[in-house]
Structures are given as structure tokens and as C-alpha cells.
Design an enzyme around this catalytic site. Structure first.
Site, PDB file in Angstrom:
ATOM      1  N   ASN A  49      34.988  48.808  38.460  1.00  0.00           N
ATOM      2  CA  ASN A  49      34.093  48.612  39.281  1.00  0.00           C
ATOM      3  C   ASN A  49      34.258  49.306  40.825  1.00  0.00           C
ATOM      4  OD1 ASN A  49      33.380  47.031  41.836  1.00  0.00           O
ATOM      5  ND2 ASN A  49      35.226  45.709  41.643  1.00  0.00           N
ATOM      6  N   LYS A  51      33.358  49.216  43.459  1.00  0.00           N
ATOM      7  CA  LYS A  51      33.760  48.062  45.134  1.00  0.00           C
ATOM      8  C   LYS A  51      33.105  49.541  46.360  1.00  0.00           C
ATOM      9  CE  LYS A  51      38.094  47.360  43.041  1.00  0.00           C
ATOM     10  NZ  LYS A  51      39.349  45.776  43.341  1.00  0.00           N
ATOM     11  N   HIS A  78      34.165  38.043  42.306  1.00  0.00           N
ATOM     12  CA  HIS A  78      35.786  38.633  42.649  1.00  0.00           C
ATOM     13  C   HIS A  78      36.625  38.476  43.350  1.00  0.00           C
ATOM     14  CE1 HIS A  78      37.918  42.250  42.672  1.00  0.00           C
ATOM     15  NE2 HIS A  78      37.711  42.354  41.790  1.00  0.00           N
ATOM     16  N   GLU A 129      38.400  39.806  45.979  1.00  0.00           N
ATOM     17  CA  GLU A 129      37.927  40.436  47.236  1.00  0.00           C
ATOM     18  C   GLU A 129      37.115  39.666  48.133  1.00  0.00           C
ATOM     19  OE1 GLU A 129      37.353  43.977  45.880  1.00  0.00           O
ATOM     20  OE2 GLU A 129      39.692  44.304  45.518  1.00  0.00           O
ATOM     21  N   GLU A 159      41.447  38.711  36.290  1.00  0.00           N
ATOM     22  CA  GLU A 159      42.220  40.145  37.530  1.00  0.00           C
ATOM     23  C   GLU A 159      43.223  39.194  38.867  1.00  0.00           C
ATOM     24  OE1 GLU A 159      39.759  43.244  38.345  1.00  0.00           O
ATOM     25  OE2 GLU A 159      38.577  41.777  39.603  1.00  0.00           O
ATOM     26  N   GLY A 216      44.854  46.509  43.040  1.00  0.00           N
ATOM     27  CA  GLY A 216      45.046  47.890  43.766  1.00  0.00           C
ATOM     28  C   GLY A 216      45.997  47.874  43.977  1.00  0.00           C
ATOM     29  N   SER A 222      44.647  46.890  38.019  1.00  0.00           N
ATOM     30  CA  SER A 222      45.179  48.300  37.927  1.00  0.00           C
ATOM     31  C   SER A 222      46.002  48.417  35.867  1.00  0.00           C
ATOM     32  CB  SER A 222      47.034  48.093  39.053  1.00  0.00           C
ATOM     33  OG  SER A 222      46.923  47.676  39.792  1.00  0.00           O
TER      34      SER A 222
HETATM   35  P1  13P Z   1      42.040  47.992  40.092  1.00  0.00           P
HETATM   36  O1  13P Z   1      42.053  48.603  39.024  1.00  0.00           O
HETATM   37  O2  13P Z   1      42.366  48.972  41.465  1.00  0.00           O
HETATM   38  O3  13P Z   1      43.463  47.498  40.803  1.00  0.00           O
HETATM   39  O4  13P Z   1      41.124  47.327  40.919  1.00  0.00           O
HETATM   40  C1  13P Z   1      40.761  46.282  39.699  1.00  0.00           C
HETATM   41  C2  13P Z   1      39.858  45.013  40.886  1.00  0.00           C
HETATM   42  O5  13P Z   1      40.111  44.318  41.117  1.00  0.00           O
HETATM   43  C3  13P Z   1      38.619  45.790  39.156  1.00  0.00           C
HETATM   44  O6  13P Z   1      36.884  44.700  39.871  1.00  0.00           O
END
Ligand code: 13P
Length: 269
Positions: free
Chosen positions: A10, A12, A113, A115, A183, A189, A228
Site C-alpha cells: 500500500n 498510500k 483502511h 486512515e 491492521e 506506521g 509495521s
Molecule cells: P505500515 O507498514 O507503514 O505500518 O503501514 C501499514 C498499512 O497501513 C498498510 O495498509
């Protein structure tokens, strides 16, 4: 049941065009070189979720060249949307729907997601409509669910992910395909990965819940872990029977790291 391992990146709201093109080229070349084990009908699949404008580039000569003949039909890497509209075409400024995304090469869509839920106000109801819109147009939606740190500390992880799972699937027809990504919000992150015990416990709960609510057909539904994931921890997570893949954020922006995670996926398949 043998489910394929899915290694998904992803991206982002990253990267810029120059960096993105070389990232794509390296990931595509690395994936192509593992073609004997990776691809649509193999035990390991690679899915990339770039920002939406990349779909056009990936469908063009330049993008297609990176991955050899006939992308996206080659199926070595599948492409997904990070976000899709719950509406079909019409006067909805700013929206991109599933049918259009599919015409531009998408096969997958991330839905719900954290976010999107926390920064853009997406609700369980909206997530359910997006799941239905994606699946109805032949995309495979990947429902993202996970608890916040506060919810975990209050002992509410199971309750929260169960609610999100049930709501997310509520408008899907029985025959429609989907995937789930667990997740934990506190692991995204932050560099703080969930332990294998935490991941095992939640994934088993999700698998049991799917079985209860959707019956034997849910055996085919992959449940990925995200939060992560790095080359260092990928193998221990992917080796768990209840983990069918990884949804990788930060580490997917570095081709070498992403390909190492892919290697871990191949080794655990
Ligand atoms: P990270 O791997 O940066 O923690 O992000 C995970 C994520 O949100 C994948 O959709």
C-alpha cells in the site's frame, strides 16, 4: 485449505513520479524474476495499491513494459485502488468508482483502511457500501479492520474487529469474493508490530467468525496482517497458519525491502 499467500504493498499518498517509476520498475523486475512461484495462479500473489493516477501509467506502454508482455493480463502483479466510491458513474465530483477503476486495470480495492476511517470520517455503513460497490463491479475488495490502542487496552479488540468485519460484509452477496486485512491501528506506521501471539489470536477469531457467519465458503477468504511489517519480522508473521499474507505500508516504498518480504512469503507458502 490452501489459500495463496498475498504480499500487498500500500503506497498510500506516496511516492512522487520519478521515485515511483523506479520503485515500480524494481518491484516489477524482482517479481518477474520469481515468476515460477508468483502470479495469479500460483501459491504467492503480489498486489500493489498505488495512488489512483498510477493506474493510467501502468496501463500505458511505459508501465506495461516494466512487467513484460501484456500487463495486466500477465497477472504477475495485480493492481488495486486504495479507495473507491460507493457510487456508480454520475455527477459526483472527485469520485472514482469501481467500474472505471476496473477498466483502467484495477483488480482489487482497499476498503475501510484505518486512515480513511480516522482522518476522512468513513463509517461502518459507508465501508459496507464500498465493499458492495467494489465486489459488484468485479473488483476484489480487501476489508481493513483493526482496533486502536485504547480499545486494545480496554480489552475490546475482539468486539471491535468483529463489529467491523460483520458490518463490512453486510451488503456482500454470498458468492462475491473479498479479502480481509487485520491492521491494528497502533501498529500502523509506528514500528510497533503486533506479536505473533496477538496476531494469531485475532486472526483465529476472525477465521472462526467468518466460518460462523459465512459458512464453509469463507475458507477461501484470505486474512492478511498489516502494521509495521518489515523484512525482519515478515517471516515469523507469514509462517503462522492463520496469516495468509501481508499488507505492507512503509516497507513497500523500498523495492529491496518489499522483495525481501516477498521472499518471506514464498518461503512460507
Ligand atoms: P505500515 O507498514 O507503514 O505500518 O503501514 C501499514 C498499512 O497501513 C498498510 O495498509
Amino acid at each position: 485449505m490452501d489459500r495463496p499467500i498475498i504480499i500487498a504493498g500500500n503506497w498510500k499518498h506516496n511516492p512522487d513520479r520519478i521515485v515511483g517509476e523506479s520503485l515500480w520498475r524494481e518491484v516489477a523486475a524482482g517479481t518477474m524474476s520469481r515468476k515460477s512461484t508468483v502470479g495469479a495462479n500460483s501459491t504467492v500473489k503480489v498486489v500493489i495499491f498505488p495512488p489512483a493516477p498510477w493506474l493510467g501509467w501502468l496501463m500505458s506502454g511505459d508501465g506495461a513494459e516494466c512487467i513484460g508482455n501484456g500487463f495486466p493480463d500477465s497477472g504477475v502483479i495485480e493492481i488495486g485502488m486504495q479507495q473507491i466510491s460507493d457510487r456508480s458513474a454520475g455527477a459526483y465530483t472527485g469520485e472514482v468508482g469501481a467500474a472505471m477503476a476496473r477498466q483502467f486495470g484495477a483488480r482489487w480495492a482497499l476498503v475501510g483502511h484505518s486512515e480513511r476511517r480516522t482522518l476522512f470520517g468513513e463509517t461502518d455503513e459507508g465501508v459496507a457500501r464500498q465493499m458492495a460497490a467494489a465486489a459488484g463491479e468485479g473488483l476484489c475488495p480487501m476489508l481493513c479492520i483493526g482496533e486502536t490502542l485504547e480499545e486494545r487496552d480496554e480489552g475490546r479488540t475482539c468486539e471491535v474487529v468483529s463489529r467491523q468485519l460483520e458490518a463490512g460484509l453486510s451488503l456482500l452477496h454470498e458468492t462475491e469474493q473479498y479479502a480481509v486485512a487485520y491492521e491494528p491501528v497502533w501498529a500502523i506506521g509506528t514500528g510497533r508490530t503486533a506479536t505473533v501471539e496477538q496476531v494469531s489470536e485475532v486472526h483465529q477469531q476472525l477465521r472462526d467468525l467468518l466460518q460462523q457467519k459465512r459458512g464453509a465458503e469463507s475458507e477461501a477468504v484470505p486474512i492478511l496482517y498489516g502494521g509495521s511489517v518489515t523484512p525482519e519480522n515478515a517471516r515469523s508473521l507469514l509462517d503462522l497458519d492463520v496469516v495468509d499474507g501481508a499488507l505492507v505500508g512503509g516497507a513497500s516504498l523500498d523495492a529491496a525491502s518489499f522483495l525481501e518480504i516477498l521472499e518471506a512469503g514464498i518461503a512460507s507458502a
